[in-house]
Design a protein around this motif. Structure first.
Motif, PDB file in Angstrom:
ATOM      1  N   THR A 290      45.487  38.496  33.879  1.00 17.02           N
ATOM      2  CA  THR A 290      45.481  37.730  35.071  1.00 17.02           C
ATOM      3  C   THR A 290      44.981  36.214  34.915  1.00 17.02           C
ATOM      4  O   THR A 290      45.894  34.978  35.201  1.00 17.02           O
ATOM      5  CB  THR A 290      44.383  38.157  35.991  1.00 17.02           C
ATOM      6  OG1 THR A 290      44.648  39.521  36.388  1.00 17.02           O
ATOM      7  CG2 THR A 290      44.131  37.411  37.236  1.00 17.02           C
ATOM      8  N   GLN A 334      38.098  40.303  43.824  1.00 20.93           N
ATOM      9  CA  GLN A 334      39.153  40.843  43.421  1.00 20.93           C
ATOM     10  C   GLN A 334      40.298  40.613  44.481  1.00 20.93           C
ATOM     11  O   GLN A 334      41.418  40.503  44.096  1.00 20.93           O
ATOM     12  CB  GLN A 334      38.870  42.435  43.534  1.00 20.93           C
ATOM     13  CG  GLN A 334      37.804  42.752  42.263  1.00 20.93           C
ATOM     14  CD  GLN A 334      37.410  44.237  42.459  1.00 20.93           C
ATOM     15  OE1 GLN A 334      38.288  45.193  42.615  1.00 20.93           O
ATOM     16  NE2 GLN A 334      36.315  44.551  41.835  1.00 20.93           N
ATOM     17  N   GLY A 338      43.922  38.740  43.458  1.00 20.05           N
ATOM     18  CA  GLY A 338      44.939  39.331  43.657  1.00 20.05           C
ATOM     19  C   GLY A 338      46.041  38.462  44.266  1.00 20.05           C
ATOM     20  O   GLY A 338      47.109  38.600  43.854  1.00 20.05           O
TER      21      GLY A 338
END
Length: 358
Positions: A290, A334, A338
Motif C-alpha cells: 500500500t 483502513q 482503501g
C-alpha cells in the motif's frame, strides 16, 4: 539487426524533433522551439509530489484539530518508529515492483529471520555485542535465502510471482512455528536490550537504520547501472534482454534484496520488542505494498522511486496517529487508505494509458 541502446536513444530524439518540426516554427523568424520543462516542474508533476502534498495536508489538518497533541516531538518520534520496520521492507518491495514483480512473503520472512536471529544468539550464548552481531548476520542471511528461492522459482522455473511468494509466505511462517513450537522466543542478550533503550537525539536506533536503508536504496535505484537495469526490466523485459541484460539473474538479485531487507526488518523487530512476535506480522506485506503504491510505484513496473515510497509509508502512519489523538476510531484508517489506494491505482492506470497513446 539488433538495435543498440545508443541507436534507440538517437532514434527517439530524432522522432521527437521530427514531430516538433511537423508542427512548424514557433515564431516569425522560423526558429524551431522544442518544449522544455525545468526539473522542478517535472518533479511537481510526479506522484511523489502529489502524495507529498496529501501528506502535508494531513499533518496540517491534524495539527489544527489537536494543536496541543499532534504537532509534538513525541508524535514525530512515535510515527518515525512505527514506520521504521515497514520502510526497510518497502525499499526492497520498491525494487521488485519497479521490475514488474511482487513479493507477498516479506512479513513471514521477517518472522522467520527474527526466529533465526533469536535461536542463533541462544545457541552461541552470552550477552556481549558479538552475539548480537552474529544473530543479525544470521537474520539477514536467512532473509536472503528466502529471497533467492523466490527469485529462482520466478525467473528460472517461471512460476508467477503471486503464486511463488504466496507459497513462501506460508512456508516461512510454518517453518518459524516449527522451530519455536508456535511460541515466541523472549530471551535475548542484554546487549540487544541496550540497543532498544538507547535513543540518540531522542530517536531510536531503528529510525536511523531505516533512514540509511532508504537513502542508500534511493541512490542506488536512481543513479547506478543496477537501478537503470531494474527500470528497463520493468518497462520492457524483452528490450532488456536485447540490450544485453541477464534478466533472470537480475530478477534473482532483486528478490534477494527484498528478502535480505526483510531479514534486516526481522532483526529490527526483535530489537524493538525483545521477542519474535510470530503472530504480529500477518498484514505487513499489504501495508508495505500500500505504501509503495501510494508513493507512485506502478503495479505494471518501470516506474517508482524510493522518495515516493517514503512518502507513501508515512501517510497511513500519520492517519493512524491522527485518528488516535482526535479520538476517531482507528478502523477508519483502513477505510480511508482503501479508497486512497484505489484512487492511486486508477491514476496510475490513466497515466499508463496516456503514455501508450503517445
Amino acid at each position: 539487426m539488433t538495435e543498440t541502446p545508443a541507436s534507440a536513444t538517437s532514434a527517439k530524439v530524432a522522432d521527437e524533433a521530427n514531430a516538433a518540426a511537423a508542427e512548424g516554427p514557433d515564431d516569425a523568424s522560423g526558429t524551431l522551439k522544442i518544449a522544455y520543462r525545468s526539473p522542478l516542474r517535472k518533479f511537481l508533476s510526479t506522484s511523489p509530489a502529489y502524495m507529498g502534498l496529501v501528506l502535508a495536508l494531513l499533518v496540517l489538518l491534524f495539527s489544527v484539530l489537536r494543536p496541543e497533541a499532534f504537532p509534538t516531538t513525541a508524535t514525530g518520534r512515535n510515527i518515525s518508529l512505527d514506520i521504521s520496520v515497514l520502510l526497510v521492507m518497502a525499499v526492497g518491495m520498491t525494487y521488485v515492483m519497479v521490475a514488474g514483480g511482487f513479493d507477498l512473503s516479506i512479513g513471514s520472512v521477517l518472522v522467520f529471520s527474527g526466529v533465526v536471529m533469536a535461536k542463533t544468539m541462544s545457541a552461541i550464548g552470552g550477552d556481549g555485542a558479538a552475539v548480537v552481531v552474529a544473530g543479525m548476520a544470521a537474520s539477514v542471511l536467512a532473509g536472503i535465502a528466502w529471497g533467492v528461492l523466490n527469485g529462482v522459482c520466478i525467473a528460472l522455473l517461471k512460476v508467477p510471482a503471486l503464486i511463488t511468494t504466496l507459497g513462501t509466505m506460508g512456508a516461512a511462517l510454518g517453518a518459524s512455528q516449527i522451530m519455536t513450537g508456535g511460541n515466541d522466543v523472549t530471551t535475548v542478550p542484554d546487549a540487544l536490550l541496550k540497543i532498544t533503550t538507547s535513543r540518540p537525539l531522542g530517536f531510536s536506533w531503528l529510525v536511523y537504520v531505516a533512514a540509511v536503508v532508504a537513502l542508500v536504496g534511493g541512490l542506488i535505484l536512481a543513479f547506478t547501472r543496477f537501478g537503470r537495469h531494474t527500470y528497463l526490466v520493468g518497462s520492457n523485459e524483452e528490450s532488456a534482454r536485447r540490450a544485453g541484460i541477464n534478466v533472470n539473474r537480475h530478477l534473482i538479485k532483486l528478490y534477494a534484496v527484498s528478502g535480505g531487507l526483510a531479514g534486516v526488518a526481522g532483526a529490527m523487530s526483535l530489537t524493538r520488542f525483545a521477542t519474535t512476535t510470530i503472530s504480529g506480522h500477518a498484514t505487513d506485506a499489504l501495508q508495505v505494498i500500500t505504501g509503495v503504491v501510494l508513493g507512485g510505484t506502478s503495479l505494471f513496473g518501470g516506474i517508482g522511486t524510493i522518495l515516493g515510497t517514503v512518502v507513501g509509508i508515512f501517510i497511513p502512519a500519520v492517519l493512524q496517529n491522527g485518528f488516535v489523538v482526535t479520538h476517531v476510531q482507528p478502523y477508519w484508517q483502513q477505510v480511508v487508505i482503501g479508497f486512497v489506494l484505489i484512487a492511486a491505482v486508477y491514476v496510475d492506470h490513466l497515466k499508463r494509458a496516456r503514455r501508450d497513446r503517445s
